[in-house]
Design an enzyme around this catalytic site. Structure first.
Site, PDB file in Angstrom:
ATOM      1  N   LYS A   1       0.826  -1.211   0.000  1.00  0.00           N
ATOM      2  CA  LYS A   1       0.000   0.000   0.000  1.00  0.00           C
ATOM      3  C   LYS A   1       0.860   1.261   0.000  1.00  0.00           C
ATOM      4  CE  LYS A   1      -4.475  -1.584   1.602  1.00  0.00           C
ATOM      5  NZ  LYS A   1      -5.626  -1.333   2.475  1.00  0.00           N
TER       6      LYS A   1
ATOM      7  N   LYS B   1      -2.991 -10.687  -6.727  1.00  0.00           N
ATOM      8  CA  LYS B   1      -4.347 -10.971  -6.223  1.00  0.00           C
ATOM      9  C   LYS B   1      -5.366 -10.007  -6.828  1.00  0.00           C
ATOM     10  CE  LYS B   1      -4.990  -8.164  -2.194  1.00  0.00           C
ATOM     11  NZ  LYS B   1      -5.591  -7.876  -0.938  1.00  0.00           N
TER      12      LYS B   1
ATOM     13  N   LYS C   1     -10.057  -4.750  -5.454  1.00  0.00           N
ATOM     14  CA  LYS C   1     -11.056  -3.767  -5.882  1.00  0.00           C
ATOM     15  C   LYS C   1     -10.441  -2.412  -6.213  1.00  0.00           C
ATOM     16  CE  LYS C   1     -12.351  -3.497  -1.025  1.00  0.00           C
ATOM     17  NZ  LYS C   1     -13.225  -4.077  -0.042  1.00  0.00           N
TER      18      LYS C   1
HETATM   19  P1  AMP Z   1     -10.731  -6.117   2.093  1.00  0.00           P
HETATM   20  O1  AMP Z   1     -11.538  -5.799   0.905  1.00  0.00           O
HETATM   21  O2  AMP Z   1      -9.283  -5.839   1.913  1.00  0.00           O
HETATM   22  O3  AMP Z   1     -11.299  -5.572   3.348  1.00  0.00           O
HETATM   23  O4  AMP Z   1     -10.821  -7.705   2.214  1.00  0.00           O
HETATM   24  C1  AMP Z   1     -11.941  -8.350   2.789  1.00  0.00           C
HETATM   25  C2  AMP Z   1     -11.728  -9.846   2.838  1.00  0.00           C
HETATM   26  O5  AMP Z   1     -11.620 -10.382   1.512  1.00  0.00           O
HETATM   27  C3  AMP Z   1     -10.436 -10.257   3.557  1.00  0.00           C
HETATM   28  O6  AMP Z   1     -10.691 -11.422   4.325  1.00  0.00           O
HETATM   29  C4  AMP Z   1      -9.487 -10.571   2.434  1.00  0.00           C
HETATM   30  O7  AMP Z   1      -8.509 -11.518   2.801  1.00  0.00           O
HETATM   31  C5  AMP Z   1     -10.440 -11.146   1.386  1.00  0.00           C
HETATM   32  N1  AMP Z   1      -9.902 -10.962   0.024  1.00  0.00           N
HETATM   33  C6  AMP Z   1      -9.637  -9.782  -0.587  1.00  0.00           C
HETATM   34  N2  AMP Z   1      -9.163  -9.984  -1.837  1.00  0.00           N
HETATM   35  C7  AMP Z   1      -9.112 -11.334  -2.005  1.00  0.00           C
HETATM   36  C8  AMP Z   1      -8.708 -12.185  -3.096  1.00  0.00           C
HETATM   37  N3  AMP Z   1      -8.270 -11.686  -4.246  1.00  0.00           N
HETATM   38  N4  AMP Z   1      -8.802 -13.528  -2.924  1.00  0.00           N
HETATM   39  C9  AMP Z   1      -9.272 -14.049  -1.756  1.00  0.00           C
HETATM   40  N5  AMP Z   1      -9.659 -13.307  -0.704  1.00  0.00           N
HETATM   41  C10 AMP Z   1      -9.594 -11.971  -0.818  1.00  0.00           C
END
Ligand code: AMP
Ligand code: TRP
Length: 338
Positions: A118, A200, A203
């Site tokens: 980040k 990965k 968003k």
């Molecule tokens: P965040 O959007 O960063 O708050 O992520 C929310 C949840 O989604 C967390 O548990 C992340 O580990 C999971 N997550 C985010 N991106 C991925 C991805 N590309 N593959 C699997 N899990 C994900």
């Protein structure tokens, strides 16, 4: 006869309201939330305090908190069975984070890959919140004495530091915190970008890299059709050498419930065009019920807000209990002389 009533094990997880969720969020984390709500005592948070570690537009962030609440409910979470709330509505998160900051080392935080990623992405805004992000996450989890935390594989390191902080604190003051276990699925713990399958799915990447949970069927088809694969033409699961094809296979497997082996056997001799069509079919079919439920829920903002506020009240009760205990342990001024 004496009977001991065992407390259900507690689950805690959170998602940032920082953009439309992707199928990565869904497959890695959200999909598991409703599966757990009967057997466990579940608390699911919308972590808006984490979201401001990168710049957010205030009106968008406010709207996205309600949208994420609607997504939580549309995915099958039942507010009668679990607690759904916003982090900023429970002030104990920020208060415990401060205390835990004093039990976390700079060196530990410097090793976090999410911080490194980040900071590279937001080089003009490497703020202290971005650096201490994992401490706030540790506070989220430890406040509720969570036994397990369902997350995607990218959060493993943050769970490890949470455990280290909890053990360090317990080492000084006795058993104050439950040391949580990560719950990370083997297949689908890391969904990859459609355009660069070695990274990965996120968003915050350009549109064509991810599928949003709210994408229309035509958009899903277009994005999957354009997904990067490889040139050898064989449908085989080999994440190292064939990251694009393997990514499509694991998306399909996790969403359909079929094993990767069975899918490969069924698709033997077929081309990537067929693989993409079938993957798109599976994605569209599994998003459809969530999307229609979302559309219904998002129309009733008052209901969403009421759900979050009553969730915050319940969360606050549990969190304050832990916070008071911690404050007492570290020697903060008493609130009564008894
Ligand atoms: P965040 O959007 O960063 O708050 O992520 C929310 C949840 O989604 C967390 O548990 C992340 O580990 C999971 N997550 C985010 N991106 C991925 C991805 N590309 N593959 C699997 N899990 C994900
Ligand atoms: N850091 C997580 C992410 O980026 C979100 C999060 C914040 C979280 N607090 C949490 C996840 C507590 C699980 C438990 O995905």
């Amino acid at each position: 006869m004496e009977q001991t009533i065992e407390r259900k094990k507690r689950i805690f997880s959170g998602i940032q309201p920082s953009g439309t969720l992707t199928i990565g969020n869904y497959i890695g984390a959200l999909r598991h939330f409703p599966e757990l709500q009967d057997a466990y005592d579940c608390i699911y948070c919308i972590v808006d305090e984490h979201a401001i570690t990168v710049r957010q537009n205030a009106a968008d962030l406010r709207r996205r908190c309600l949208e994420l609440a609607a997504i939580y409910l549309a995915s099958g979470l039942d507010p009668e069975k679990c607690i759904i709330y916003c982090q900023s509505h429970v002030s104990a998160h920020a208060e415990l984070a401060w205390i835990l900051n004093c039990f976390t080392y700079m060196g530990e935080l410097q090793r976090m890959t999410q911080f490194k990623d980040k900071s590279a992405k937001h080089a003009d805004n490497i703020n202290a919140g971005l650096f201490t992000y994992p401490v706030l996450m540790a506070a989220d989890i430890l406040l509720y004495q969570a036994d397990a935390v369902p997350v995607g594989a990218d959060q493993k390191q943050h769970l490890e530091i949470t455990r280290d902080i909890a053990q360090r604190f317990n080492g000084v003051y006795g058993d104050v915190f439950t040391v949580p276990e990560p719950l990370i699925t083997k297949v689908g713990g890391r969904v990859m970008s459609l355009q660069d399958p070695t990274r990965k799915m996120s968003k915050s990447d350009p549109e064509e890299c991810f599928i949003s949970l709210l994408d229309e069927p035509d958009t899903v088809r277009r994005k999957i059709k354009r997904a990067v694969t490889d040139s050898d033409g064989e449908i085989r699961f080999d994440p190292e050498n064939k990251p694009g094809v393997s990514n499509l296979l694991s998306i399909m497997a996790t969403l359909s419930g079929q094993s990767v082996e069975d899918i490969c056997a069924e698709m033997a001799g077929k081309g990537y065009g067929d693989l993409k069509t079938r993957t798109a079919d599976v994605v569209i079919a599994s998003l459809e019920p969530l999307q229609s439920e979302y559309k219904r829920l998002i129309a009733d903002k008052q209901f969403l807000l009421d759900t979050l506020l009553s969730g915050a009240e319940k969360a606050n009760y549990i969190a304050t209990k832990t916070l008071r205990k911690v404050q007492k342990k570290v020697g903060f001024a008493p609130r009564t002389l008894k």
